[in-house]
Design a protein around this motif. Sequence first.
Motif, PDB file in Angstrom:
ATOM      1  N   SER A   1       0.371 -12.333  19.875  1.00  0.00           N
ATOM      2  CA  SER A   1       1.347 -12.192  19.577  1.00  0.00           C
ATOM      3  C   SER A   1       2.074 -11.112  17.879  1.00  0.00           C
ATOM      4  N   ALA A   2       0.543 -11.885  17.423  1.00  0.00           N
ATOM      5  CA  ALA A   2       0.577 -10.377  16.101  1.00  0.00           C
ATOM      6  C   ALA A   2       0.957  -8.948  16.282  1.00  0.00           C
TER       7      ALA A   2
ATOM      8  N   GLY B   1       4.798  -3.972  15.453  1.00  0.00           N
ATOM      9  CA  GLY B   1       4.596  -4.258  13.966  1.00  0.00           C
ATOM     10  C   GLY B   1       3.828  -3.489  13.719  1.00  0.00           C
TER      11      GLY B   1
ATOM     12  N   PHE C   1       4.951 -10.064   8.753  1.00  0.00           N
ATOM     13  CA  PHE C   1       5.067  -9.417   9.411  1.00  0.00           C
ATOM     14  C   PHE C   1       4.160  -9.170  10.310  1.00  0.00           C
ATOM     15  N   SER C   2       2.753  -8.723  10.616  1.00  0.00           N
ATOM     16  CA  SER C   2       1.958  -8.165  11.290  1.00  0.00           C
ATOM     17  C   SER C   2       1.545  -8.855  12.087  1.00  0.00           C
TER      18      SER C   2
ATOM     19  N   SER D   1       6.058 -14.375  21.667  1.00  0.00           N
ATOM     20  CA  SER D   1       6.175 -15.988  20.563  1.00  0.00           C
ATOM     21  C   SER D   1       7.079 -16.051  20.196  1.00  0.00           C
TER      22      SER D   1
ATOM     23  N   TYR E   1      13.882  -6.912  17.368  1.00  0.00           N
ATOM     24  CA  TYR E   1      12.583  -6.479  17.549  1.00  0.00           C
ATOM     25  C   TYR E   1      12.865  -6.128  19.309  1.00  0.00           C
TER      26      TYR E   1
ATOM     27  N   SER F   1       2.087 -12.536  12.190  1.00  0.00           N
ATOM     28  CA  SER F   1       3.460 -13.211  12.737  1.00  0.00           C
ATOM     29  C   SER F   1       3.443 -14.438  11.907  1.00  0.00           C
TER      30      SER F   1
HETATM   31  N1  TRP Z   1       3.229 -10.136  14.624  1.00  0.00           N
HETATM   32  C1  TRP Z   1       4.204  -9.092  15.819  1.00  0.00           C
HETATM   33  C2  TRP Z   1       4.197  -7.779  15.845  1.00  0.00           C
HETATM   34  O1  TRP Z   1       3.759  -7.492  14.770  1.00  0.00           O
HETATM   35  C3  TRP Z   1       5.988  -9.441  14.985  1.00  0.00           C
HETATM   36  C4  TRP Z   1       6.213 -10.797  15.410  1.00  0.00           C
HETATM   37  C5  TRP Z   1       5.416 -11.933  16.884  1.00  0.00           C
HETATM   38  C6  TRP Z   1       6.253 -11.878  14.861  1.00  0.00           C
HETATM   39  N2  TRP Z   1       5.791 -13.158  15.977  1.00  0.00           N
HETATM   40  C7  TRP Z   1       6.419 -13.220  14.764  1.00  0.00           C
HETATM   41  C8  TRP Z   1       6.674 -11.345  13.182  1.00  0.00           C
HETATM   42  C9  TRP Z   1       6.352 -14.414  14.175  1.00  0.00           C
HETATM   43  C10 TRP Z   1       6.668 -13.156  12.284  1.00  0.00           C
HETATM   44  C11 TRP Z   1       7.020 -13.915  13.135  1.00  0.00           C
HETATM   45  O2  TRP Z   1       4.797  -6.799  16.662  1.00  0.00           O
END
Ligand code: TRP
Length: 451
Positions: free
Chosen positions: A24-25, A29, A219-220, A316, A107, A222
Amino acid sequence: MVTAPSDRGQWTSRTGFILAAAGSAIGLGNIWRFPYVVGQNGGAAFVLLYFGFVILIGVPYMFAELALGRAAQKNPVGAVQAVRPNSPWRLVGLLGVITGVGILSFYGVIAGWTFGYIFKMAAGRVGDFGAFIASPWPVLGLFALFMFLTASIVHGGIQGGIERWSKILMPILFLLLVALVVYANSLSGASKGLSFYLHPDFSKITGRVALAALGQAFFSLSLGMGLMITYGSYVGKTEDLVASGISVGFFDTMIAFLAGLIIFPALFAMGQDPAAGPALVFAVLPELFTRMPGGLLVGTLFFILLSVAALTSTISLLEVETAYVVDEHGVDRKKVVWGAALFTFVVGIPSALSQGASDFFSDFGWLPARLSDPDFLSHMSFIWGDFSLAFGALMLSIFVGWVWGANKAADEIEQGSSFFAQTRGIWVFMIRFFIPVVIFVILLNLFGVFD
Ligand code: TRP
């Protein structure tokens, strides 16, 4: 990796959970957003600030979301309700779910572009990026396709498919990134890029830059919308949340850092503008591949891997909406998934058309220019991807620290983590005071308090 096949479920193993959370992370991003935000915010000083936020705010805050999720065994709204039924706090959970829709809506558009580049690379016809994203039908079609893929995986149980493939593909992505770092730095003129990326000029740090760094950290990783509450709700009581959280933070940061080590040297070698914004990576990388020996093959592989990374992030995001409707409204999971995907697609249409296809959405300047570019997609990215995540994290850290109680949260984290017992006091201080205060100060700055 199991996301609740029929109703609620559990991850099959510790690695399953770390993979899902890291999946997910790690996504667009890291490879698309991080470099362009660094470029827009002046380079190395931003990078340092970003690392500081990941370590001091992001990772400790992640423990709070995971603990709440595991304790309550619910989606963000349900988790808040479990602690404080029918209080206004449940709006914080709801904001998280809405933020998930908002993020996925733009996204998915970028993920569609990424997917399109697989075919462009394979065909050896890269063409003009600006013209590509301004063409409505290919962009909408690819966006729809990506949402379809996402929904199929969330629908069909992700254990056999995405978990198995992630285990193989993510290490390949990593190795390919390392190889590209070496290649990009061998180009003449690359060292200017390295210095932009690694030699900090602290006069570049302003309130706006701090918000961008904090927003990018959330963001990165998550964080800030309850994704880690949702994923935490599938974690068993004996798992070590601290060790898992730290590994997710570590891998995520490393991938973003590597992406910068490719983009900036390449960019300066080609004489392009680091502040180009969202188009940056798509303008630089294909050009890099066309120069490389065997570059079309490498480029095709690269965009395949990037699409997979994006897919583990979009699933995710879709999972949060889905878990919310399944838990709170008792609707069958299989039905919810398609409805949620379709709904998010519709919300994303203006973003898809905002890069030149529709003049109206491309010049949608209702936010001040100092906050975001005038197109609809940039607005969505700012509102949901920066502001709402920071605001959500502020609210959730107050909720965990003061309403649920930092000590209850710490008890939850301590189950499964022997290491945590020694640092628990520090964490309690951070979640109650340090984290909310820092976020609050940075958010205040949105109103221009310090600039
Ligand atoms: N973290 C993901 C990325 O860096 C984007 C993402 C997925 C996200 N799930 C999330 C960001 C939940 C915030 C909350 O590409």
